[in-house]
Design an enzyme around this catalytic site. Structure first.
Site, PDB file in Angstrom:
ATOM      1  N   GLU A   1       0.802  -1.236   0.000  1.00 28.96           N
ATOM      2  CA  GLU A   1       0.000   0.000   0.000  1.00 28.96           C
ATOM      3  C   GLU A   1       0.835   1.287   0.000  1.00 28.96           C
ATOM      4  O   GLU A   1       0.605   2.201   0.771  1.00 28.96           O
ATOM      5  CB  GLU A   1      -0.947  -0.021   1.217  1.00 28.96           C
ATOM      6  CG  GLU A   1      -1.865  -1.235   1.207  1.00 28.96           C
ATOM      7  CD  GLU A   1      -2.714  -1.353   2.459  1.00 28.96           C
ATOM      8  OE1 GLU A   1      -2.901  -0.377   3.188  1.00 28.96           O
ATOM      9  OE2 GLU A   1      -3.196  -2.480   2.718  1.00 28.96           O
TER      10      GLU A   1
ATOM     11  N   GLU B   1      -6.078 -10.885  -0.321  1.00 32.28           N
ATOM     12  CA  GLU B   1      -6.831 -10.567   0.906  1.00 32.28           C
ATOM     13  C   GLU B   1      -8.342 -10.528   0.650  1.00 32.28           C
ATOM     14  O   GLU B   1      -9.049  -9.649   1.077  1.00 32.28           O
ATOM     15  CB  GLU B   1      -6.359  -9.226   1.475  1.00 32.28           C
ATOM     16  CG  GLU B   1      -4.863  -9.144   1.701  1.00 32.28           C
ATOM     17  CD  GLU B   1      -4.404  -7.839   2.326  1.00 32.28           C
ATOM     18  OE1 GLU B   1      -5.253  -7.069   2.811  1.00 32.28           O
ATOM     19  OE2 GLU B   1      -3.174  -7.583   2.329  1.00 32.28           O
TER      20      GLU B   1
HETATM   21  O1  G3I Z   1      -1.254  -7.177  19.141  1.00 32.70           O
HETATM   22  C1  G3I Z   1      -1.799  -5.973  19.717  1.00 32.70           C
HETATM   23  C2  G3I Z   1      -2.166  -6.213  21.164  1.00 32.70           C
HETATM   24  O2  G3I Z   1      -0.970  -6.461  21.908  1.00 32.70           O
HETATM   25  C3  G3I Z   1      -2.893  -4.975  21.709  1.00 32.70           C
HETATM   26  O3  G3I Z   1      -3.315  -5.238  23.038  1.00 32.70           O
HETATM   27  C4  G3I Z   1      -4.127  -4.707  20.827  1.00 32.70           C
HETATM   28  C5  G3I Z   1      -4.922  -3.511  21.295  1.00 32.70           C
HETATM   29  O4  G3I Z   1      -4.343  -2.342  20.828  1.00 32.70           O
HETATM   30  O5  G3I Z   1      -3.679  -4.445  19.477  1.00 32.70           O
HETATM   31  C6  G3I Z   1      -3.057  -5.603  18.922  1.00 32.70           C
HETATM   32  O6  G3I Z   1      -2.637  -5.306  17.616  1.00 32.70           O
HETATM   33  C7  G3I Z   1      -3.724  -5.221  16.691  1.00 32.70           C
HETATM   34  C8  G3I Z   1      -3.448  -6.243  15.570  1.00 32.70           C
HETATM   35  O7  G3I Z   1      -4.425  -6.125  14.528  1.00 32.70           O
HETATM   36  C9  G3I Z   1      -3.444  -7.669  16.093  1.00 32.70           C
HETATM   37  O8  G3I Z   1      -4.725  -7.972  16.606  1.00 32.70           O
HETATM   38  C10 G3I Z   1      -3.736  -3.820  16.094  1.00 32.70           C
HETATM   39  O9  G3I Z   1      -4.139  -2.917  17.105  1.00 32.70           O
HETATM   40  C11 G3I Z   1      -4.738  -3.757  14.951  1.00 32.70           C
HETATM   41  O10 G3I Z   1      -4.662  -2.490  14.298  1.00 32.70           O
HETATM   42  C12 G3I Z   1      -4.361  -4.819  13.912  1.00 32.70           C
HETATM   43  O11 G3I Z   1      -5.329  -4.753  12.875  1.00 32.70           O
HETATM   44  C13 G3I Z   1      -4.903  -5.416  11.662  1.00 32.70           C
HETATM   45  C14 G3I Z   1      -4.655  -4.336  10.582  1.00 32.70           C
HETATM   46  O12 G3I Z   1      -4.330  -4.963   9.334  1.00 32.70           O
HETATM   47  C15 G3I Z   1      -3.508  -3.414  10.943  1.00 32.70           C
HETATM   48  O13 G3I Z   1      -2.310  -4.159  11.021  1.00 32.70           O
HETATM   49  C16 G3I Z   1      -6.020  -6.348  11.210  1.00 32.70           C
HETATM   50  O14 G3I Z   1      -6.154  -7.417  12.142  1.00 32.70           O
HETATM   51  C17 G3I Z   1      -5.684  -6.915   9.841  1.00 32.70           C
HETATM   52  O15 G3I Z   1      -6.775  -7.686   9.345  1.00 32.70           O
HETATM   53  C18 G3I Z   1      -5.411  -5.782   8.860  1.00 32.70           C
HETATM   54  O16 G3I Z   1      -5.029  -6.352   7.638  1.00 32.70           O
HETATM   55  C19 G3I Z   1      -4.653  -5.426   6.600  1.00 32.70           C
HETATM   56  C20 G3I Z   1      -3.460  -6.005   5.862  1.00 32.70           C
HETATM   57  O17 G3I Z   1      -2.410  -6.240   6.762  1.00 32.70           O
HETATM   58  C21 G3I Z   1      -3.048  -5.080   4.723  1.00 32.70           C
HETATM   59  N1  G3I Z   1      -4.185  -4.818   3.815  1.00 32.70           N
HETATM   60  C22 G3I Z   1      -5.376  -4.300   4.497  1.00 32.70           C
HETATM   61  C23 G3I Z   1      -5.806  -5.262   5.594  1.00 32.70           C
HETATM   62  C24 G3I Z   1      -7.065  -4.769   6.248  1.00 32.70           C
HETATM   63  O18 G3I Z   1      -6.814  -3.544   6.877  1.00 32.70           O
END
Ligand code: G3I
Length: 373
Positions: free
Chosen positions: A160, A268
């Site tokens: 992205e 995805e």
């Molecule tokens: O692991 C931490 C945890 O320690 C903490 O307590 C918790 C609360 O803040 O957050 C946890 O991390 C979260 C992570 O997912 C794991 O659950 C992040 O906040 C959260 O933002 C993250 O969301 C992911 C997002 O990407 C951002 O990385 C989504 O699950 C995931 O489905 C999403 O996937 C993305 C692809 O990587 C790229 N393309 C778009 C797609 C959808 O946004």
């Protein structure tokens, strides 16, 4: 010639009957991956919770031959502090896949989300210099790709980096582009190629199947190749909705990337049934409110619409199978989908083939039917 409404009713009845047969047979539903064998592999993204859930792993074992770690291989989780790597979860994921014979798709080496802030921090709080950021990026990628060399089928090397919309700038404004301009992109591809010559190297993004962003993606790949970088494939994320984008656009995008000599990866895939303002998958584009009409479950009529939408998309994938290496669903089941919290937190989406109880939905039978054509 029967009129269209009658045709659609008949198609819907056939579909629901097929699904009933699949679901009521009591036997485990037929394997998606085996159904599409010889055309493209089927994968799922697995989050930390799903990777530790025996029921989800059993479902995945029936239907996939490829897996993507949803979050644990992103830069922040892997190197939370400079020089301090947290590989345990990623090691376990690679072992889990290896034990099941699943190809591992690495996600992702460079992104503007879940990137640790230290990557861009210079001495005394000033921003890090271009050269320092590029050196840190090289060190991160060398350590990560080197550790799993030979065990990762393909890497989403950069995720992205392109702008949305119709502006003149190809690159999105991000900490990477502000620190390094274009250079962070070839830097990533060169570092990954040096660390694992066997892994396919992909550029991954949303909304690149059509319009201005497709042209930007083609320019990005052409520029990388002109600068001597290896780019093996393109990751079309596939965060779509019931109505957008039109299948014709998806098909034209697949064919345009194939014509550019790129292996096409649908990286995805999910199809949201909820109304949304933001298109694609830009996590930074949040809606404060949004209708949440299916909290209690998905009505049959919407199940049928979702099934038809998945069917037309998989019919397109089958027509273009020669160009497509794999189709990865972004999640194993509706309860694990990021869409329950994007673009509005706390909604109930129904975007995948399996519901929250891991039961096959009508969309599953519809996708299976496309393999039989
Ligand atoms: O692991 C931490 C945890 O320690 C903490 O307590 C918790 C609360 O803040 O957050 C946890 O991390 C979260 C992570 O997912 C794991 O659950 C992040 O906040 C959260 O933002 C993250 O969301 C992911 C997002 O990407 C951002 O990385 C989504 O699950 C995931 O489905 C999403 O996937 C993305 C692809 O990587 C790229 N393309 C778009 C797609 C959808 O946004």
């Amino acid at each position: 010639m029967a009129d269209r409404p009658a045709q659609r009713i008949m198609a819907g009845m056939r579909l629901l009957l097929l699904c009933a047969l699949v679901c009521l047979s009591g036997a485990a539903e037929p394997s998606l991956d085996r159904a599409f064998a010889g055309r493209f592999a089927i994968g799922m993204a697995l989050g930390a919770r799903e990777s530790a859930d025996p029921a989800v792993l059993e479902l995945a074992a029936r239907h996939i031959s490829a897996a993507t770690p949803e979050n644990i291989m992103k830069p922040g989780p892997l190197q939370p502090r400079e020089g301090e790597f947290a590989f345990a979860a990623a090691d376990a994921f690679v072992e889990l896949c290896s034990a099941r014979g699943w190809a591992v798709y690495g996600h992702t080496l460079t992104w503007h989300i879940q990137v640790p802030p230290w990557m861009f921090a210079g001495p005394d709080g000033a921003p890090a210099s271009r050269d320092l950021v590029l050196a840190r990026q090289r060190a991160h990628i060398a350590a990560v790709v080197g550790r799993y060399a030979g065990r990762i089928r393909a890497w989403d090397v950069v995720n992205e980096a392109l702008a949305d919309g119709k502006g003149s700038e190809d690159l999105r404004d991000s900490p990477w582009s502000r620190a390094c301009g274009w250079d962070f992109i070839p830097n990533a591809f060169r570092s990954a190629a040096a660390a694992d010559p066997r892994a396919q190297l992909l550029y991954n993004d949303y909304n690149i199947e059509s319009g201005a962003k497709r042209e930007r993606a083609l320019r990005l790949v052409a520029r990388l190749r002109a600068e001597g970088c290896r780019v093996d494939g393109i990751g079309i994320q596939g965060h779509w909705t019931l109505d957008h984008p039109p299948v014709a656009e998806i098909e034209a995008g697949i064919r345009a990337f194939a014509a550019a000599g790129l292996a096409v990866h649908i990286t995805e895939l999910d199809i949201s049934v909820l109304p949304r303002m933001a298109a694609g998958g830009d996590l930074l584009a949040q809606d404060a409110t949004g209708a949440d009409p299916y909290r209690a479950g998905l009505p049959d009529a919407v199940q049928e619409r979702l099934a038809r939408r998945y069917a037309e998309i998989f019919a397109c994938f089958v027509r273009n199978a020669v160009a497509i290496e794999r189709v990865t669903f972004w999640g194993a089941h509706d309860g694990a989908s990021w869409l329950n919290d994007w673009p509005v937190k706390g909604r109930t989406d129904h975007a995948l083939l399996f519901d929250r109880a891991l039961r096959a939905k009508p969309a599953f039978a519809a996708v299976l039917a496309e393999a039989a054509r």
